[in-house]
Design a protein around this motif. Structure first.
Motif, mmCIF file in Angstrom:
data_model
loop_
_atom_site.group_PDB
_atom_site.id
_atom_site.type_symbol
_atom_site.label_atom_id
_atom_site.label_comp_id
_atom_site.label_asym_id
_atom_site.label_seq_id
_atom_site.Cartn_x
_atom_site.Cartn_y
_atom_site.Cartn_z
ATOM 1 N N LEU A 153 0.803 -1.224 0.000
ATOM 2 C CA LEU A 153 0.000 0.000 0.000
ATOM 3 C C LEU A 153 0.841 1.280 0.000
ATOM 4 O O LEU A 153 0.309 2.369 -0.165
ATOM 5 C CB LEU A 153 -0.943 0.024 1.216
ATOM 6 C CG LEU A 153 -2.032 -1.047 1.244
ATOM 7 C CD1 LEU A 153 -2.917 -0.867 2.451
ATOM 8 C CD2 LEU A 153 -2.865 -1.015 -0.023
ATOM 9 N N PRO B 134 3.339 3.103 -2.125
ATOM 10 C CA PRO B 134 3.900 3.021 -3.464
ATOM 11 C C PRO B 134 5.328 3.533 -3.551
ATOM 12 O O PRO B 134 5.782 4.269 -2.670
ATOM 13 C CB PRO B 134 2.967 3.919 -4.282
ATOM 14 C CG PRO B 134 2.415 4.871 -3.302
ATOM 15 C CD PRO B 134 2.356 4.160 -1.987
ATOM 16 N N ASN C 108 -6.777 -2.201 -14.903
ATOM 17 C CA ASN C 108 -7.913 -2.439 -14.017
ATOM 18 C C ASN C 108 -8.930 -3.381 -14.653
ATOM 19 O O ASN C 108 -9.506 -4.238 -13.974
ATOM 20 C CB ASN C 108 -8.577 -1.111 -13.650
ATOM 21 C CG ASN C 108 -7.712 -0.282 -12.729
ATOM 22 O OD1 ASN C 108 -7.186 -0.789 -11.741
ATOM 23 N ND2 ASN C 108 -7.527 0.976 -13.055
ATOM 24 N N THR D 126 -9.087 -2.572 -7.136
ATOM 25 C CA THR D 126 -8.690 -1.578 -8.133
ATOM 26 C C THR D 126 -8.928 -0.166 -7.598
ATOM 27 O O THR D 126 -8.154 0.740 -7.888
ATOM 28 C CB THR D 126 -9.470 -1.765 -9.448
ATOM 29 O OG1 THR D 126 -10.872 -1.805 -9.151
ATOM 30 C CG2 THR D 126 -9.081 -3.031 -10.161
ATOM 31 N N PHE E 105 -5.945 0.763 -5.299
ATOM 32 C CA PHE E 105 -4.725 1.078 -6.046
ATOM 33 C C PHE E 105 -4.872 2.390 -6.816
ATOM 34 O O PHE E 105 -3.909 3.129 -6.989
ATOM 35 C CB PHE E 105 -4.339 -0.076 -6.964
ATOM 36 C CG PHE E 105 -3.714 -1.215 -6.212
ATOM 37 C CD1 PHE E 105 -2.551 -1.004 -5.480
ATOM 38 C CD2 PHE E 105 -4.284 -2.467 -6.188
ATOM 39 C CE1 PHE E 105 -1.965 -2.028 -4.762
ATOM 40 C CE2 PHE E 105 -3.709 -3.502 -5.465
ATOM 41 C CZ PHE E 105 -2.553 -3.288 -4.750
ATOM 42 N N SER F 294 -5.976 4.705 1.752
ATOM 43 C CA SER F 294 -6.238 3.449 1.058
ATOM 44 C C SER F 294 -6.631 2.357 2.048
ATOM 45 O O SER F 294 -7.535 1.564 1.798
ATOM 46 C CB SER F 294 -5.031 3.027 0.215
ATOM 47 O OG SER F 294 -3.859 3.097 0.968
#
Lengths: 289, 318
Positions: A128, A130, B198, B243, B246, B305
């Protein structure tokens, strides 16, 4: 008895329309995805003058050969140097990274040890975070120990693939314990079992890990941008960018940037197409989680 | 509730574990052998993932000061959270974050909707030439961000772009590089690059749906669109969440595309995205502030995220 009227009812007319609509949609989208690539191919064959004066979507005087010769001759062949650098950073980095990730993922899946969930948790956290978020902290740290502007400053971070650990663990869980046990009974060591038996079962996952790490490193831009000043250490991405940023001073670099871009994407496309069978299988297992 | 999908290998949160007898067997045979497997990864992971973040955090809390003018002896002083206060009070940082949020709210749903639509059509019975289309859609992912942005830069350029010429002929002359349009021009490059990737993840999840399920829906009289909406989409939700996560990460980290388009547009400032801002600060040799900015950015990305992921779990989307 009148059974199953439903399945027989639909085909012909209605599905013909559906096929038509679907094809129009797919073709439009294909056009969108191919347009810039088509533009690149067409304009890589043009002279500097034709680039400006002729229609961008059609060929001018064909001089791809001349452009390629100029590309590889510029600055004593610095483009080839960049290509080689990219190959080393991405190829060697992803290769080593895949082996390390495979061993770790397999180790976490197959051995019971204290802290294995913690390690796996860290690796997942790494997925997670990057690479771009790490580039500046890496630069600051490497600057602290005087390692910036070296081959190692770009190469070493490339050998870590947390995603690889994740996928290898998931895949390793499918290796039957009986197979490993049989090998142990035969007196094989754990490392030998891994490299002769397990790796074979893990192959689709490992190809996927390698490819995605390869692409990530090959496409990496921020890390070399912050780390490197010496242009002989540049990868292709940074090299092409440095050319484009000098176009106002050296207009001839425009053509070279375009033809260089084309040359730089070809190896990747070939690799992806060639290894399709493997990475698609690997991606299927990695998704839907 | 977790929806069972694709392969039986477990999920991100509940990782698979061998049954007790298996684990005992492995341990008996192994001893400390696990170290040999795990250490070669763990050492560089600590060195090049954890240590830089730790180093950046440390740097962000310190500042080098020289006592008695520039020739005085440098000494390191602890400044606490001063740098973080500076980050959050920097208007460039705040507007950069706001820009990325706007970008993400618009671009991510559009991209994922296209990716889902493509995947569903390619998975349906009505599509032809599926293999060819799949490769074409995925192709942009194999192209470096720098090259993708360079190509689009030419297609946006007022002097060189054939697209500008065509549109100019049929209507008002478009300005892809204007101060308003440029954000969406960047969004287009990102969409172009990642839609196919994706799509492939969603497509892989669709392929794992048992054939009988779609056939059953069909024989119940459900059309293709109805089947997609009420059966296929709910099943591939975990892939959509993946997806989505990310894509959020990618949005907050946006760097390459704006940097390349900056070569031809003056509307992209040095703090246009948070990552670009951190880079600009580091280029100006203000390392403590650059460290603080990148720490905030990394943490922010992680929290957002991870948060989205947890929300998805709670709501039962994955």
């Amino acid at each position: 008895m009148t059974t199953t009227t439903a399945p027989v009812r639909r085909p012909t007319d209605e599905s013909q329309v559906s096929v038509g609509i679907a094809m129009v949609f797919l073709l439009l989208m294909a056009g969108y995805f191919l347009l810039p690539i088509y533009w690149l191919v067409v304009n890589a064959t043009k002279s500097q003058r034709d680039l400006v004066t002729t229609n961008g979507f059609w060929f001018g005087e064909f001089q791809l050969g001349q452009n390629l010769a100029d590309l590889f001759a510029r600055d004593d062949g610095v483009f080839l140097r960049w290509a080689l650098n990219s190959l080393l950073y991405a190829g060697l980095g992803a290769g080593i990274g895949t082996v390390l990730a495979a061993m770790a993922g397999y180790g976490i899946a197959k051995f019971d040890f204290r802290g294995r969930e913690l390690l796996f948790g860290f690796a997942l956290g790494g997925v997670l975070v990057p690479a771009t978020a790490l580039a500046l902290p890496l630069f600051l740290m490497f600057a602290g120990v005087g390692l910036t502007n070296t081959f190692w400053s770009v190469f070493l971070p490339s050998i870590v693939s947390p995603f690889g650990v994740y996928l290898s663990r998931v895949y390793s869980a499918t290796i039957p314990e009986e197979v490993l046990e049989a090998a142990r009974v035969d007196g094989a060591g754990e490392l030998r079992i891994f490299f002769t038996i397990s790796v074979r079962i893990l192959t689709p996952a490992l190809v996927t890990v390698f490819l995605f790490q390869f692409v990530a490193v090959w496409n990496n831009f921020l890390l070399p941008l912050v780390m490197l000043q010496d242009s002989t250490l540049y990868p292709l991405t940074y090299g092409l960018f440095s050319w484009q940023s000098q176009v106002s001073r050296y207009p001839e670099l425009q053509t070279l940037t375009i033809v260089g871009s084309l040359v730089s994407v070809i190896p990747l496309i070939i690799t992806f197409l060639g290894l399709q069978r493997f990475w698609r299988a690997g991606l299927t297992a990695g998704s839907g989680k | 509730m977790a929806v069972p999908v694709t392969a039986p290998q477990g999920s991100l949160t509940a990782a698979p574990a061998g049954s007790p007898p298996q684990r005992r067997a492995a341990r008996r045979a192994g001893g400390r052998i696990w170290l040999v497997f795990v250490l070669p990864f763990a050492v560089p992971f600590v060195a090049f993932y954890l240590a830089p973040i730790g180093y950046a955090i440390t740097q962000s809390l310190l500042r080098t000061e020289r006592s008695g003018g520039i020739f005085g002896r440098p000494r390191t002083v602890f400044t606490g959270l001063d740098q973080y206060a500076a980050v959050f009070s920097d208007p460039a940082f705040l507007s950069g974050v706001g820009r990325m949020l706007l970008f993400g709210v618009v671009q991510v749903p559009i991209m994922l909707a296209i990716a889902l639509a493509l995947a569903l059509v390619l998975d349906s019975a009505v599509a032809r030439l599926k293999k060819v289309f799949r490769i074409v859609f995925f192709l942009p992912y194999a192209i470096p961000g720098v090259v993708a942005a360079l190509m689009w830069a030419f297609l946006y350029s007022p002097q060189l772009s054939p697209i500008v010429n065509v549109l100019d002929a049929v209507g008002p002359r478009p300005d892809f590089l204007g101060s308003e349009a440029i954000l969406w021009s960047i969004a287009n490059v990102v969409t172009w690059t990642y839609t196919g990737y994706n799509m492939l993840i969603i497509f892989a999840a669709l392929q794992a749906i048992p054939q009988e399920l779609s056939e059953a829906a069909r024989s119940d009289g459900a059309g293709g669109i109805r089947t997609a909406w009420s059966i296929k989409i709910p099943i591939v939700r975990p892939a959509l969440v993946l997806t989505g996560v990310f894509s959020i990460i990618g949005t907050l980290q946006l760097f390459t595309e704006p940097v390349v388009l900056r070569l031809i547009s003056t509307n992209i400032t040095s703090g246009y995205t948070p990552n670009l801002l951190a880079f600009s600060i580091a280029s100006g040799n203000n390392y403590p502030l650059a460290a603080a900015t990148s720490v905030v950015l990394a943490m922010g990305t992680f929290v957002l995220s991870f948060g989205f992921f947890r929300l998805a779990q709670k709501r039962g989307w994955s």
